[in-house]
Motif scaffolding. Structure first.
Motif, mmCIF file in Angstrom:
data_model
loop_
_atom_site.group_PDB
_atom_site.id
_atom_site.type_symbol
_atom_site.label_atom_id
_atom_site.label_comp_id
_atom_site.label_asym_id
_atom_site.label_seq_id
_atom_site.Cartn_x
_atom_site.Cartn_y
_atom_site.Cartn_z
ATOM 1 N N SER A 178 -7.330 6.117 -8.456
ATOM 2 C CA SER A 178 -7.895 4.954 -7.764
ATOM 3 C C SER A 178 -8.213 5.287 -6.316
ATOM 4 C CB SER A 178 -6.913 3.776 -7.810
ATOM 5 O OG SER A 178 -6.607 3.426 -9.147
ATOM 6 N N GLU A 179 -9.184 4.584 -5.771
ATOM 7 C CA GLU A 179 -9.538 4.769 -4.368
ATOM 8 C C GLU A 179 -8.471 4.167 -3.457
ATOM 9 O OE1 GLU A 179 -11.981 6.561 -3.122
ATOM 10 O OE2 GLU A 179 -12.517 7.117 -5.181
ATOM 11 N N LYS A 180 -7.916 3.034 -3.870
ATOM 12 C CA LYS A 180 -6.857 2.381 -3.106
ATOM 13 C C LYS A 180 -5.584 2.337 -3.943
ATOM 14 C CE LYS A 180 -9.849 -0.596 -0.308
ATOM 15 N NZ LYS A 180 -10.140 -2.002 0.099
ATOM 16 N N GLN A 181 -4.512 2.825 -3.371
ATOM 17 C CA GLN A 181 -3.226 2.859 -4.073
ATOM 18 C C GLN A 181 -2.391 1.650 -3.643
ATOM 19 O OE1 GLN A 181 -4.369 5.761 -2.416
ATOM 20 N NE2 GLN A 181 -5.270 6.455 -4.335
ATOM 21 N N ILE A 182 -2.502 0.583 -4.413
ATOM 22 C CA ILE A 182 -1.770 -0.639 -4.094
ATOM 23 C C ILE A 182 -0.969 -1.076 -5.322
ATOM 24 C CG2 ILE A 182 -3.394 -1.433 -2.332
ATOM 25 C CD1 ILE A 182 -4.641 -3.266 -4.412
ATOM 26 N N ILE A 183 0.069 -1.830 -5.053
ATOM 27 C CA ILE A 183 0.922 -2.337 -6.123
ATOM 28 C C ILE A 183 1.471 -3.688 -5.685
ATOM 29 C CG2 ILE A 183 2.958 -1.124 -5.235
ATOM 30 C CD1 ILE A 183 3.886 -0.804 -8.154
ATOM 31 N N THR B 42 0.841 -1.191 0.000
ATOM 32 C CA THR B 42 0.000 0.000 0.000
ATOM 33 C C THR B 42 0.875 1.240 0.000
ATOM 34 O OG1 THR B 42 -1.721 -1.158 1.263
ATOM 35 C CG2 THR B 42 -1.815 1.250 1.219
ATOM 36 N N LEU B 43 0.616 2.133 -0.942
ATOM 37 C CA LEU B 43 1.381 3.387 -1.062
ATOM 38 C C LEU B 43 0.617 4.493 -0.348
ATOM 39 C CD1 LEU B 43 2.145 2.987 -4.864
ATOM 40 C CD2 LEU B 43 3.782 2.647 -3.021
ATOM 41 N N VAL B 44 1.097 4.909 0.817
ATOM 42 C CA VAL B 44 0.367 5.883 1.631
ATOM 43 C C VAL B 44 0.758 7.318 1.316
ATOM 44 C CG1 VAL B 44 0.020 4.244 3.504
ATOM 45 C CG2 VAL B 44 2.051 5.717 3.519
ATOM 46 N N GLY B 45 1.744 7.528 0.444
ATOM 47 C CA GLY B 45 2.148 8.886 0.092
ATOM 48 C C GLY B 45 1.043 9.660 -0.592
ATOM 49 N N TYR B 46 0.074 8.949 -1.195
ATOM 50 C CA TYR B 46 -1.019 9.610 -1.898
ATOM 51 C C TYR B 46 -2.010 10.266 -0.939
ATOM 52 C CZ TYR B 46 0.517 7.299 -6.183
ATOM 53 O OH TYR B 46 1.249 6.895 -7.264
ATOM 54 N N VAL B 47 -2.054 9.801 0.295
ATOM 55 C CA VAL B 47 -2.991 10.367 1.271
ATOM 56 C C VAL B 47 -2.703 11.847 1.481
ATOM 57 C CG1 VAL B 47 -3.783 10.254 3.660
ATOM 58 C CG2 VAL B 47 -3.278 8.135 2.407
ATOM 59 N N GLU B 48 -1.430 12.202 1.559
ATOM 60 C CA GLU B 48 -1.038 13.583 1.775
ATOM 61 C C GLU B 48 -1.376 14.482 0.587
ATOM 62 O OE1 GLU B 48 3.109 13.167 2.389
ATOM 63 O OE2 GLU B 48 2.944 12.332 4.408
ATOM 64 N N LEU B 49 -1.506 13.881 -0.595
ATOM 65 C CA LEU B 49 -1.717 14.662 -1.813
ATOM 66 C C LEU B 49 -3.138 14.541 -2.352
ATOM 67 C CD1 LEU B 49 1.594 13.624 -3.616
ATOM 68 C CD2 LEU B 49 1.181 15.741 -2.353
ATOM 69 N N ASP B 50 -4.025 13.952 -1.577
ATOM 70 C CA ASP B 50 -5.376 13.669 -2.067
ATOM 71 C C ASP B 50 -6.117 14.938 -2.487
ATOM 72 O OD1 ASP B 50 -7.518 11.619 -2.440
ATOM 73 O OD2 ASP B 50 -8.555 12.959 -1.053
ATOM 74 N N ARG B 51 -5.928 16.025 -1.757
ATOM 75 C CA ARG B 51 -6.634 17.266 -2.080
ATOM 76 C C ARG B 51 -6.177 17.869 -3.412
ATOM 77 N NH1 ARG B 51 -4.701 21.159 2.751
ATOM 78 N NH2 ARG B 51 -5.053 19.224 3.885
#
Length: 306
Positions: A85-90, A11-20
């Motif tokens: 995507s809603e979930k950022q997974i790889i 799970t790539l959580v870096g996208y949470v900070e940039l969601d806005r």
């Protein structure tokens, strides 16, 4: 087999900070991707078609642009899909592949910039020996090494990491970079040594070599006539701009990961390598090189006439 060894997705959580900023970043990255590929392909085709551009300097520019296309194609589609995507997974295997491609292509940029610096050094400082030194064979060897050496040096640590035990599935990043080494339960001295060797040989050594060659060029140009100084400034300044901006982004990526910094600034700064940097190559080397600009004007004027 233990479940710990059976990890499939990260799970790539870096996208949470940039969601806005999600849609703005998607728009910007998509535009940059299209423009980079479009202009790079045009310049590469012009260099391929016109025989007066079949010189080492232009061949290295074409190689750098091809490397940019490969870099964008390897990274942008996955980034764009993750932002939407809603979930950022790889998957773990895809993450290793992305990490390999990212660092291999970045290192190839350093090697190609070093090759271009050497070409300019010979052209300006040893003009009479230029045809003897920069032969087709030498240029071909330099191009081959620019892609082969980084690929081999990055592949070894990645392969060693692939067999290590994973304790975490959360990656604090927007793509798979050196943050992936924080996922493992333990460390590998062999891998760490190889990473340091690769870092020094693929970035520090080319960087120092480029600085040395440009310093020599500037010293000789300063002692020469005005025309030589003008030529040196015209050919070297774009290379210096690309070198320092690219080196800064690479250094920031490595340093922030080692310090384990977690902030909006880190994610935004790392994304700079995708938001505008790929466009530097076609813009600087396409619009700043006189011969390429001349062929571009002819091409677009002919298109308008049709």
């Amino acid at each position: 087999m233990d479940d710990e060894f059976n990890v499939t997705y990260l799970t790539l959580v870096g996208y949470v900070e940039l969601d806005r900023y999600r849609y703005f970043l998607v728009f910007m990255m998509f535009i940059v991707y299209i423009l980079t590929v479009f202009f790079s392909l045009i310049i590469v085709c012009l260099i391929w078609i016109h025989k007066n551009l079949h010189e080492p300097m232009y061949i290295f520019i074409a190689a750098l642009l091809v490397n940019s296309i490969a870099y964008c194609t390897a990274m942008y589609p996955e980034l764009l899909m993750n932002f939407l995507s809603e979930k950022q997974i790889i998957s773990y295997s895809a993450c290793l592949l992305q990490c390999f491609l990212f660092y291999t292509l970045c290192a190839s940029d350093f090697f190609l910039l070093a090759a271009m610096a050497y070409d300019r050094y010979v052209s300006i400082c040893k003009p009479l020996q230029y045809p003897v030194i920069m032969t087709k064979t030498i240029v071909s060897i330099m191009l081959g090494l620019a892609w082969l050496v980084p690929a081999c040096q990055v592949a070894v640590p990645i392969i060693l990491s692939a067999n290590m035990k994973i304790c975490h599935v959360i990656l604090n990043a927007v793509f798979c970079n050196n943050s992936i080494f924080g996922l493992y339960c333990g460390t590998s001295k062999t891998r760490d040594i190889l990473v340091i060797i690769a870092l020094v040989s693929m970035s520090v050594c080319p960087f120092l070599f480029i600085l040395f060659t440009y310093t020599r060029i500037l010293v000789i140009a300063y002692r020469s006539c005005k025309e030589v100084r003008r030529k040196a400034a015209q050919t070297c300044l774009p290379h210096v701009i690309v070198l320092f901006s690219f080196s800064f982004l690479c250094a920031y990526d490595i340093i922030t990961d080692q310090l384990d910094l977690q902030s909006h600034l880190r994610s935004i700064m790392i994304l700079q390598s995708f938001l505008y940097f790929p466009l530097l190559h076609p813009v600087i080397y396409g619009l700043n090189m006189k011969e390429i600009t001349k062929h571009l004007k002819k091409l677009f004027c002919r298109t308008k006439a049709i």
